[in-house]
Write a protein that holds these residues in place. Structure first.
Motif, mmCIF file in Angstrom:
data_model
loop_
_atom_site.group_PDB
_atom_site.id
_atom_site.type_symbol
_atom_site.label_atom_id
_atom_site.label_comp_id
_atom_site.label_asym_id
_atom_site.label_seq_id
_atom_site.Cartn_x
_atom_site.Cartn_y
_atom_site.Cartn_z
ATOM 1 N N TYR A 89 28.709 30.348 -19.452
ATOM 2 C CA TYR A 89 29.590 29.191 -19.287
ATOM 3 C C TYR A 89 30.924 29.425 -19.990
ATOM 4 O O TYR A 89 31.609 28.488 -20.369
ATOM 5 C CB TYR A 89 28.945 27.900 -19.818
ATOM 6 N N GLY A 90 31.273 30.674 -20.197
ATOM 7 C CA GLY A 90 32.491 31.002 -20.926
ATOM 8 C C GLY A 90 33.710 30.947 -20.024
ATOM 9 O O GLY A 90 33.680 30.442 -18.910
ATOM 10 N N ALA A 91 34.807 31.517 -20.542
ATOM 11 C CA ALA A 91 36.080 31.422 -19.853
ATOM 12 C C ALA A 91 36.074 32.176 -18.534
ATOM 13 O O ALA A 91 35.466 33.223 -18.407
ATOM 14 C CB ALA A 91 37.180 31.964 -20.760
ATOM 15 N N GLU A 124 35.394 40.130 -10.397
ATOM 16 C CA GLU A 124 35.635 38.977 -11.258
ATOM 17 C C GLU A 124 34.340 38.211 -11.502
ATOM 18 O O GLU A 124 33.485 38.095 -10.621
ATOM 19 C CB GLU A 124 36.664 38.042 -10.615
ATOM 20 N N CYS A 125 34.180 37.723 -12.722
ATOM 21 C CA CYS A 125 33.009 36.907 -13.065
ATOM 22 C C CYS A 125 33.281 35.470 -12.612
ATOM 23 O O CYS A 125 33.811 34.650 -13.362
ATOM 24 C CB CYS A 125 32.759 36.944 -14.576
ATOM 25 N N ALA A 171 33.533 41.977 -14.559
ATOM 26 C CA ALA A 171 32.412 42.832 -14.937
ATOM 27 C C ALA A 171 32.575 44.171 -14.231
ATOM 28 O O ALA A 171 32.983 44.226 -13.071
ATOM 29 C CB ALA A 171 31.080 42.192 -14.550
ATOM 30 N N VAL A 172 32.285 45.237 -14.951
ATOM 31 C CA VAL A 172 32.381 46.584 -14.406
ATOM 32 C C VAL A 172 31.007 47.022 -13.924
ATOM 33 O O VAL A 172 30.014 46.864 -14.634
ATOM 34 C CB VAL A 172 32.902 47.573 -15.465
ATOM 35 N N PRO A 220 28.788 43.268 -19.333
ATOM 36 C CA PRO A 220 28.918 41.807 -19.399
ATOM 37 C C PRO A 220 30.315 41.429 -18.923
ATOM 38 O O PRO A 220 31.131 42.301 -18.602
ATOM 39 C CB PRO A 220 28.737 41.501 -20.893
ATOM 40 N N CYS A 221 30.633 40.158 -18.899
ATOM 41 C CA CYS A 221 31.982 39.729 -18.548
ATOM 42 C C CYS A 221 32.937 40.108 -19.678
ATOM 43 O O CYS A 221 32.671 39.848 -20.847
ATOM 44 C CB CYS A 221 32.024 38.219 -18.325
#
Length: 200
Positions: free
Chosen positions: A83-85, A76-77, A90-91, A162-163
């Protein structure tokens, strides 16, 4: 009888009210950090991460051995740098390169470095000669890649997404709050790959 000037004024007011009705929710949602955006899915990100690794290993033209398949996990990010949701993940994929009969590890890293440098990878970080490690970010899909020495005398290639949203989008019924701004300290930008990526 309504004058033309009065009619024009009412028309302008109506346009202004309509604009507020349309635009205000957008600013409200943006201010709260609620986003319903699309990304690649977890399965797609896994394939993309493995592809980055396979393309790099292919540059070695069969001169080295490697694990049968990349090891993949998702995390998990918790503290995304955009600063997003929250609620995204992330893989991360990694594959060991072992047995270097014709090249020393330094030579293998140089081959991968040149490949990344010539094929759309950006923000290339080269820690040599202090450390046998090179990292980069792909300019189109924002995946981060790296190659470095490992504990058994070989090399490990890694790729991280990326996330992303696990299913490719946030559920409309579940608004996700903007994550808090991460602390500002040296090296933090290297701890998390967190830019959102849209499907190509």
């Amino acid at each position: 009888m309504i004058s033309r000037k009065s009619a024009d004024s009412r028309y302008i007011v109506l346009i202004g009210v309509a604009a507020i009705i349309i635009i205000a929710p957008v600013f409200l949602l943006s201010g709260l950090g609620w986003y319903f955006v699309s990304t690649v899915t977890e399965d797609e990100a896994t394939e993309m991460a493995e592809r980055h690794i396979q393309l790099a290993i292919a540059e070695l033209a069969g001169e080295v051995g490697s694990e049968a398949a990349a090891r993949v996990d998702s995390q998990e990010c918790f503290d995304p740098l955009d600063y997003g949701a929250t609620g995204r993940l992330a893989v991360h994929a990694s594959q060991s390169i072992e047995g270097l009969p014709s090249r020393r590890p330094e030579g293998v890293v140089e081959v991968i470095y040149r490949y990344w440098n010539a094929n759309g990878y950006q923000d290339i970080s080269d820690a040599r000669p202090e450390y046998l490690a090179v990292s980069a970010r792909h300019g189109e899909d924002d995946f981060r890649v790296s190659i470095s020495s490992n504990a058994v005398g070989g090399l490990t290639i890694r790729a991280s997404s990326p996330c992303i949203w696990p299913k490719g989008t946030s559920a409309p019924e579940t608004p996700w709050r903007r994550a808090p701004k991460p602390p500002d300290y040296p090296g933090h930008e290297m701890t998390d790959s967190a830019r959102s990526v849209s499907p190509r």
